[in-house]
Structures are given as C-alpha cells and as structure tokens.
Design a protein around this motif. Structure first.
Motif, PDB file in Angstrom:
ATOM      1  N   ILE A  49       0.868  -1.135  -0.009  1.00 47.10           N
ATOM      2  CA  ILE A  49       0.077  -0.157  -0.013  1.00 47.10           C
ATOM      3  C   ILE A  49       0.953   1.124  -0.163  1.00 47.10           C
ATOM      4  O   ILE A  49       1.732   1.468   0.877  1.00 47.10           O
ATOM      5  CB  ILE A  49      -0.992   0.062   1.161  1.00 47.10           C
ATOM      6  N   THR A  51       0.667   5.530  -0.102  1.00 47.49           N
ATOM      7  CA  THR A  51      -0.119   6.386  -0.156  1.00 47.49           C
ATOM      8  C   THR A  51       0.577   7.680  -0.518  1.00 47.49           C
ATOM      9  O   THR A  51       1.556   8.206  -0.189  1.00 47.49           O
ATOM     10  CB  THR A  51      -0.368   6.824   1.389  1.00 47.49           C
ATOM     11  N   TYR A 177     -10.388   2.979   5.436  1.00 41.48           N
ATOM     12  CA  TYR A 177      -9.082   2.537   5.213  1.00 41.48           C
ATOM     13  C   TYR A 177      -8.876   1.050   5.964  1.00 41.48           C
ATOM     14  O   TYR A 177      -7.821   0.234   5.540  1.00 41.48           O
ATOM     15  CB  TYR A 177      -8.127   3.620   5.831  1.00 41.48           C
ATOM     16  N   ALA A 181      -7.231  -2.006   4.000  1.00 42.59           N
ATOM     17  CA  ALA A 181      -6.036  -2.989   4.502  1.00 42.59           C
ATOM     18  C   ALA A 181      -6.523  -4.316   4.474  1.00 42.59           C
ATOM     19  O   ALA A 181      -5.555  -5.131   4.394  1.00 42.59           O
ATOM     20  CB  ALA A 181      -5.583  -2.555   5.859  1.00 42.59           C
ATOM     21  N   ARG A 184      -6.208  -5.670   0.754  1.00 41.95           N
ATOM     22  CA  ARG A 184      -4.851  -5.979   0.452  1.00 41.95           C
ATOM     23  C   ARG A 184      -4.120  -7.198   1.224  1.00 41.95           C
ATOM     24  O   ARG A 184      -3.609  -8.182   0.501  1.00 41.95           O
ATOM     25  CB  ARG A 184      -4.030  -4.637   0.771  1.00 41.95           C
ATOM     26  N   VAL A 191      -1.897  -1.495  -3.811  1.00 42.40           N
ATOM     27  CA  VAL A 191      -2.704  -0.306  -3.611  1.00 42.40           C
ATOM     28  C   VAL A 191      -2.095   1.135  -3.773  1.00 42.40           C
ATOM     29  O   VAL A 191      -1.114   1.161  -2.881  1.00 42.40           O
ATOM     30  CB  VAL A 191      -3.523  -0.506  -2.488  1.00 42.40           C
ATOM     31  N   SER A 205      -0.567   2.620   5.314  1.00 39.43           N
ATOM     32  CA  SER A 205       0.085   2.244   4.195  1.00 39.43           C
ATOM     33  C   SER A 205       1.401   1.943   4.684  1.00 39.43           C
ATOM     34  O   SER A 205       1.902   2.184   5.718  1.00 39.43           O
ATOM     35  CB  SER A 205       0.305   3.964   3.527  1.00 39.43           C
TER      36      SER A 205
END
Length: 264
Positions: A49, A51, A177, A181, A184, A191, A205
């Motif tokens: 992830i 961001t 969020y 997560a 993922r 992501v 992230s």
C-alpha cells in the motif's frame, strides 16, 4: 471502474522499478505550458500500500491518470507488468439524480460481471444490503464502498483509489481504510491511495510519497498518537512535528507550488 494502462512499456522495461506492478519513470507533464508534474518516479509493488499525499493542486490526480494511461506524459515513461489489471476508483463519479440506477445495475455497467460475482464483491466491502438501493440514495460512505466493490469485480492486481474517503467523516474514513487494508491482506494486490489528508498515512500504508508537482520526500510512516484534527493538517511543519516520516524536507514551496527555499 476497471482499466488497463495503455501506451506504456511492458515487463522488459521494469528493470528500473524492480518487481513493480506499475511505475512512473521521470514523468513530466505540462498543460498550456504550465508544469503540473516534474520528473516524477514512483512504483507500486505487489501486496504494497503506497499513499500519495499532497496539497490540492499538487498533481496527484494527474499522476494517477498518467499511470493509468488516461493522460500522456510530456516526457518520461510509464511501466507496467504485462497483463496488469487495474481497479480504479476516481475522485469523482457523478450520478444524475434523474437516472434510475440501482447498485446492482451499476455493478454490471461496462464490467460484464455476473450477478453472483457482483454480490460477492458487494459483500466483501460490506455493501451487500445495498444491492437494490438507488445510487443517488447512498450516503458518502456507502457510495465509496460500492465504487470499491465495482473496482474489485474482476480481481485487479492493483487498486488505484483517488481520495477514497472524500465526503466521508473521520470515523467512516477509519473504517474505509481498515477495509482497504483487509482487502490488500486477503488479495495480495497492490494499492495506490491518493489523498491530501495527512492523517491517511497513519497505519494505512507501507510507504508514503509526498507530491507537490515533484516528489518532495518519501518514506515509511511511523505510528503516532495525536488528536485527529492535527492529523488532518498537511504541510512540512506538520509532517515534521508529527514524526510521520523518517526524514525531512530539504526545501519549501510557495503557494503556487514553486520551490522557494531550503527546508529546516
């Protein structure tokens, strides 16, 4: 929305990005002679992830469009893994109030997914009970969950989510969020999250990239304890005081985004 990045290089060009699913390599783009992105390099790997944060007008959405092949860079290149499938949730997805459009029907538009698959994806995002609800009757959080379900409908390798918590309150954003997560972790997809809110990076992230036309800094986010109102602030001083990055900015920006001096 599902899209396949176009006009980009394939696996053999991914040496600079390692094992990346998708990467930008020194990408620049200008509109009417005004630079919007300047030599930006960024990569997203499988199961990661990332961001992307920055103030309004920093070029975050433009970078997403370039990565997805929806806009052509002035210079540089976009690299992608061969056969990559991307699930994209845009920053805005307007729906006309006069158009009768249920969630179930919306899930099928231009996707070709079966009713069963659509319901599975709605369930995965906690939106199964909304299948027969009109899109225009959804709350902000419900709308985002439906968009996310649609992006998942064809098992993307990479999710690109542009301001996914837009029009969602703080508690709803935290839940969203956490859901991202969990997706993922379950799917092992990459992501790319895009936001202007600093608090997004906290626990959401693996890596944070700060963009203001060019990449100002990037690093691994740290766990911090701070009031949510402070976490919503963005800027070099706020980032330093919250300890979100393990490095500092080496320059500052004017309100227009121009580099105007060294950081402290």
């Amino acid at each position: 929305m599902l899209t396949r990045a176009s006009n980009v290089a394939q696996d053999d060009a991914l040496g600079a990005a390692g094992s990346a699913l998708l990467a930008a390599d020194d990408v620049s783009i200008s509109f009417r002679g005004k630079p919007v992105l300047e030599t930006v390099s960024i990569a997203v790997h499988e199961g990661e992830i990332v961001t992307l944060i920055g103030p309004n007008g920093a070029g975050k959405t433009t970078l997403a469009r370039v990565l997805l092949g929806l806009a052509a860079p002035t210079s540089g290149r976009v690299l992608r893994r061969s056969g990559l499938t991307v699930g994209y949730v845009p920053q805005r997805f307007p729906v006309e109030r006069i158009m009768p459009l249920s969630v179930q029907r919306f899930m099928h538009l231009n996707t070709g997914v079966s009713k069963e698959r659509a319901l599975e994806c709605l369930a995965e995002t906690g939106a199964a009970a909304l299948a027969d609800v009109q899109m225009t009757d959804l709350s902000g959080g419900e709308f985002q969950r439906v968009l996310l379900a649609r992006a998942l409908a064809r098992d993307p390798d990479l999710l690109v989510l542009d301001e996914p918590a837009r029009a969602v309150d703080f508690a709803g954003a935290a839940q969203l969020y956490a859901l991202i997560a969990a997706i993922r972790a379950r799917r092992r997809c990459g992501v790319l999250l895009i936001s202007h809110d600093l608090h997004v990076v906290l626990g959401a992230s693996d890596r944070v990239v700060c963009l203001n036309r060019h990449i100002c800094c990037e690093g691994v986010p740290q766990h911090v304890a701070a009031h949510p109102e402070y976490m919503r602030l963005f800027g070099p001083e706020a980032a330093a005081s919250l300890g979100i990055y393990g490095h500092r900015h080496d320059h500052t920006h004017s309100l227009s985004g121009d580099v105007c001096g060294e950081g402290t």
